[in-house]
Design an enzyme around this catalytic site. Structure first.
Site, PDB file in Angstrom:
ATOM      1  N   CYS A 120       3.886   0.629  -5.274  1.00  0.00           N
ATOM      2  CA  CYS A 120       3.155  -0.592  -4.908  1.00  0.00           C
ATOM      3  C   CYS A 120       2.378  -1.133  -6.116  1.00  0.00           C
ATOM      4  O   CYS A 120       2.738  -0.874  -7.266  1.00  0.00           O
ATOM      5  CB  CYS A 120       2.247  -0.338  -3.708  1.00  0.00           C
ATOM      6  SG  CYS A 120       1.669  -1.864  -2.905  1.00  0.00           S
ATOM      7  N   ASP A 189      -5.930   2.485   0.354  1.00  0.00           N
ATOM      8  CA  ASP A 189      -6.568   1.450   1.179  1.00  0.00           C
ATOM      9  C   ASP A 189      -7.690   2.053   1.999  1.00  0.00           C
ATOM     10  O   ASP A 189      -8.652   1.370   2.336  1.00  0.00           O
ATOM     11  CB  ASP A 189      -5.532   0.772   2.082  1.00  0.00           C
ATOM     12  CG  ASP A 189      -4.670  -0.153   1.250  1.00  0.00           C
ATOM     13  OD1 ASP A 189      -3.656   0.308   0.713  1.00  0.00           O
ATOM     14  OD2 ASP A 189      -5.059  -1.326   1.080  1.00  0.00           O
TER      15      ASP A 189
HETATM   16  C1  RUB Z   1      -1.649  -2.744  -1.776  1.00  0.00           C
HETATM   17  C2  RUB Z   1      -1.799  -1.259  -1.802  1.00  0.00           C
HETATM   18  C3  RUB Z   1      -2.652  -0.711  -2.910  1.00  0.00           C
HETATM   19  C4  RUB Z   1      -4.064  -0.489  -2.366  1.00  0.00           C
HETATM   20  C5  RUB Z   1      -5.041  -0.168  -3.490  1.00  0.00           C
HETATM   21  O1  RUB Z   1      -0.942  -3.182  -0.634  1.00  0.00           O
HETATM   22  O2  RUB Z   1      -1.333  -0.520  -0.953  1.00  0.00           O
HETATM   23  O3  RUB Z   1      -2.161   0.515  -3.359  1.00  0.00           O
HETATM   24  O4  RUB Z   1      -4.516  -1.651  -1.697  1.00  0.00           O
HETATM   25  O5  RUB Z   1      -5.194  -1.270  -4.351  1.00  0.00           O
HETATM   26  P1  RUB Z   1      -0.873  -4.757  -0.270  1.00  0.00           P
HETATM   27  P2  RUB Z   1      -6.486  -1.454  -5.285  1.00  0.00           P
HETATM   28  O6  RUB Z   1      -0.402  -5.461  -1.499  1.00  0.00           O
HETATM   29  O7  RUB Z   1       0.114  -4.827   0.839  1.00  0.00           O
HETATM   30  O8  RUB Z   1      -2.254  -5.157   0.180  1.00  0.00           O
HETATM   31  O9  RUB Z   1      -6.519  -0.245  -6.158  1.00  0.00           O
HETATM   32  O10 RUB Z   1      -6.214  -2.714  -6.031  1.00  0.00           O
HETATM   33  O11 RUB Z   1      -7.671  -1.547  -4.420  1.00  0.00           O
END
Ligand code: RUB
Length: 298
Positions: A120, A189
């Protein structure tokens, strides 16, 4: 600006859990500034209603809810003008301090010659990889495309732009990629009270493979992604998105499941990298009450 931020979060133009939380700070600041000449009571009513709307924009985002909780922590109709302003400043500082601290701590896990597998697009993981590159380390990243929304392309492009060597795999090839990796680095998340990590669908499966091949898995996260609701036994709500993301002109009557997040069980996670340090998932949760008591208050 407030309405636009709400739409941008709902329509996924704001990407990554932490960016969602940062956007909520901006949105509440906007409400605050627009209502500054109102009475303190009116300001409080507007801010509380704005908070509720922001909380409901995305279901699997405790960082968003914790941030909003922090912004209104110890705020009342007598002190709102000063206290809310102060909390907005403190929350902004919390994220900028944590971003650089996590990048620094996480970069220590990357050695010359390391192969890092990621899935991701996590801004937190990207900051770690760029910090390691800035330290002069030579390493390589394997990343997956992350269907259905292809956030892996954002990751791959950002790494190419940063001059970091990256190989892009389809999701189904993850096993081959993980077998050759030295560590797996995911974003998060949510973190539950059992120390489980919630991240993009596929993360749980990949972590199990990594465990099988003795490749350590780390979750890089701001600790405000801990979900205090899980303390009371509530399961983390896993967001389900529109099935059109998976197949736009699917045959009529076909059932499509598009759950976008997944639990990575704590047994498969070697450590949680956050601004408070690197901890085993269970110990990480124990540390939080000491660092951030507001998260555990109603
Ligand atoms: C994004 C995702 C990321 C986390 C952490 O999924 O799963 O790994 O949100 O991101 P989506 P961060 O694009 O579907 O929201 O480290 O930027 O908080």
């Amino acid at each position: 600006m407030f309405e636009k931020i709400i739409r941008d979060i709902q329509e996924l133009r704001v990407q990554g859990a932490e960016n969602v939380a940062k956007a909520a700070i901006k949105a509440l600041r906007d409400v605050y500034l627009k209502k500054l000449s109102a009475t303190e009571n009116d300001l409080l009513l507007s801010v509380v209603s704005a908070k509720k709307r922001l909380e409901n924009t995305r279901p699997t985002e405790p960082a968003l809810r914790n941030t909003l909780k922090f912004l209104l922590y110890q705020v009342n109709e007598h002190n709102i003008k000063n206290k809310l302003k102060q909390n907005i400043e403190l929350a902004t500082k919390h994220f900028s301090f944590s971003d650089s601290k996590i990048a620094k701590i996480g970069a220590n896990k990357i050695q010359n010659g390391s192969v890092v597998f990621t899935h991701c697009h996590s801004n937190t993981v990207m900051r770690i990889l760029k910090a390691a590159k800035n330290q002069g380390k030579k390493f390589e990243v394997y990343n997956t495309e992350t269907r259905p929304n292809y956030q892996g392309r954002i990751t791959a492009k950002e790494l190419v732009d940063a001059g970091i060597k990256v190989t892009y795999f389809v999701d189904a090839a993850a096993k081959n990629a993980i077998k050759k990796a030295d560590l797996v680095l995911f974003g998060a998340d949510a973190i539950t009270t059992e120390g489980n990590v919630v991240n993009k669908i596929g993360s749980g499966l990949f972590a199990e493979f990594a465990d099988k091949y003795d490749v350590p898995v780390y979750a890089a996260t701001n600790s405000w992604k801990f979900d205090p609701k899980s303390v009371f036994g509530f399961d983390e709500v896993l967001e389900e998105r529109n099935k059109n993301e998976v197949w736009k002109d699917a045959p009529k009557g076909l059932k499509i499941k598009n759950v976008v997040f997944e639990l990575v069980e704590s047994v498969h996670v070697q450590g949680v990298i956050s601004e408070v340090g690197i901890y085993k998932p269970e110990s990480f949760v124990m540390e939080l009450e000491r660092f951030y008591p507001f998260m555990f208050k109603n």
